[in-house]
Scaffold this motif. Structure first.
Motif, mmCIF file in Angstrom:
data_model
loop_
_atom_site.group_PDB
_atom_site.id
_atom_site.type_symbol
_atom_site.label_atom_id
_atom_site.label_comp_id
_atom_site.label_asym_id
_atom_site.label_seq_id
_atom_site.Cartn_x
_atom_site.Cartn_y
_atom_site.Cartn_z
ATOM 1 N N LYS A 35 0.776 -1.188 0.084
ATOM 2 C CA LYS A 35 0.010 0.193 0.199
ATOM 3 C C LYS A 35 0.995 1.200 0.130
ATOM 4 O O LYS A 35 0.304 2.278 -0.681
ATOM 5 N N LYS A 71 -1.845 1.949 -9.175
ATOM 6 C CA LYS A 71 -2.492 0.881 -8.767
ATOM 7 C C LYS A 71 -1.595 -0.473 -9.199
ATOM 8 O O LYS A 71 -1.580 -0.559 -10.386
ATOM 9 N N THR A 75 -1.430 -5.582 -12.284
ATOM 10 C CA THR A 75 -1.970 -4.542 -13.123
ATOM 11 C C THR A 75 -0.863 -4.511 -14.344
ATOM 12 O O THR A 75 0.243 -5.027 -14.171
ATOM 13 N N ILE A 101 -4.527 -6.350 -8.394
ATOM 14 C CA ILE A 101 -6.155 -6.640 -8.616
ATOM 15 C C ILE A 101 -6.182 -7.737 -7.590
ATOM 16 O O ILE A 101 -5.805 -8.863 -7.713
ATOM 17 N N ARG A 102 -6.992 -7.346 -6.301
ATOM 18 C CA ARG A 102 -7.450 -8.580 -5.486
ATOM 19 C C ARG A 102 -8.383 -9.478 -6.119
ATOM 20 O O ARG A 102 -9.357 -9.059 -6.647
ATOM 21 N N GLU A 136 2.363 1.688 -3.521
ATOM 22 C CA GLU A 136 1.332 2.291 -4.358
ATOM 23 C C GLU A 136 0.957 3.801 -4.301
ATOM 24 O O GLU A 136 0.708 4.547 -5.115
ATOM 25 N N ASN A 137 0.925 4.140 -2.906
ATOM 26 C CA ASN A 137 0.810 5.534 -2.432
ATOM 27 C C ASN A 137 1.931 6.180 -3.144
ATOM 28 O O ASN A 137 1.733 7.472 -3.486
ATOM 29 N N ASP A 144 1.581 6.446 -6.679
ATOM 30 C CA ASP A 144 0.275 6.932 -7.144
ATOM 31 C C ASP A 144 -0.102 5.987 -8.336
ATOM 32 O O ASP A 144 -0.755 6.372 -9.606
#
Length: 290
Positions: free
Chosen positions: A41, A50, A62, A53-54, A44-45, A48
């Motif tokens: 996480k 994603k 992705t 994919i859960r 990803e932040n 910026d």
């Protein structure tokens, strides 16, 4: 963007991308699944972007994550290679050019001795018939068969060479009837080599053509070992086979070749200790009797 702060997260990302499962990645990384999820996480932040994919069983990457994985994996591989190279022991290299027949017939079975004498060296053998141009080639020395006159180099004699006929011990009683095996002298042997025609003319013998012709010394000697016929053998190349009773000399007559074996080095290398050790070892190999 400070990537260095994200190195731990990028390392975790590579493992997750390969496992496609946070739980399996956490086992490999010795982290809790929640810690792995938290790192991803954060990444990803920071980017910026994603990345995952859960899914019901694990995750999928992705398109952005797939691209990132290729670049990061390559970068970590290069880092690991750099670390291994930095930690590896320094290996000295000794590059020896030599005519192939000397390496295969004289030296190859004795290399353990040379390794013991030069334990910290990686020894490279390069097959080369023509004398080395030390100014253009990254070679330390040359075991050459010639006249010993080499410009801008130092040549130290290792041994003279003579030729005589040999055959397999089990066909020795038939030696006078055996077919002739001829080695068609290659670049390394010209003009030092001789043929059965030269032998017959020199000793005023009847002219008999060779029945089998080979363009390689080893093949010629193998044919003789297998009882195919008799061959003219160079003493320095064949004496280990005679010692091991794989071949037997026929008679005492021989012809001395006009050229000799030399240890050739550039003048600037004459004081190198490893070359002196190599030269003395080579002298001992050539001096060994049958």
């Amino acid at each position: 963007m400070l990537i260095s702060s994200q190195l731990p997260n990028l390392h975790t990302f590579v493992v997750v991308a390969e496992q496609l499962n946070f739980s399996r990645a956490s086992d490999l990384l010795h982290l809790t699944p929640s810690a792995v999820s938290h790192q991803m996480k954060q990444l990803e932040n920071h980017l910026d972007v994603k990345l995952f994919i859960r899914q019901s069983k694990g995750v999928a990457l992705t398109s952005e994550a797939k691209q990132l994985y290729g670049s990061v994996k390559k970068a970590f591989s290069e880092i690991e290679f750099g670390i291994e190279k930095a930690q590896a022991p320094k290996v000295k290299k000794l590059v020896i050019a030599a005519i192939p027949s000397v390496v295969s017939c004289v030296l190859v079975n004795k290399l353990a001795e040379l390794q013991a004498l030069l334990p910290n060296y990686q020894i490279h053998f390069i097959s080369q018939h023509q004398i080395v141009n030390f100014e253009q080639q990254n070679i330390d020395c040359h075991i050459h068969f010639g006249n010993g006159k080499y410009a801008h180099s130092v040549a130290e004699k290792l041994a003279n060479e003579v030729v005589y006929p040999v055959c397999a011990p089990n066909v020795y009683e038939m030696r006078h009837q055996l077919p002739l095996i001829h080695y068609a002298a290659g670049m390394e042997d010209k003009p030092g080599g001789i043929s059965w025609q030269h032998w017959q003319k020199h000793f005023q013998l009847p002219t008999i053509p060779a029945q089998f012709v080979f363009d390689e010394v080893g093949l010629t000697l193998n044919a003789a070992k297998n009882g195919v016929g008799k061959a003219l053998a160079w003493h320095q190349l064949v004496k280990p086979l005679i010692k091991d009773k794989q071949l037997k000399r026929i008679g005492e007559t021989q012809i001395t070749l006009p050229f000799s074996y030399y240890f050739v080095t550039p003048k600037c290398h004459t004081q190198r200790v490893e070359l002196s050790i190599l030269y003395q070892w080579l002298q001992a190999q050539f001096a060994r009797a049958c």
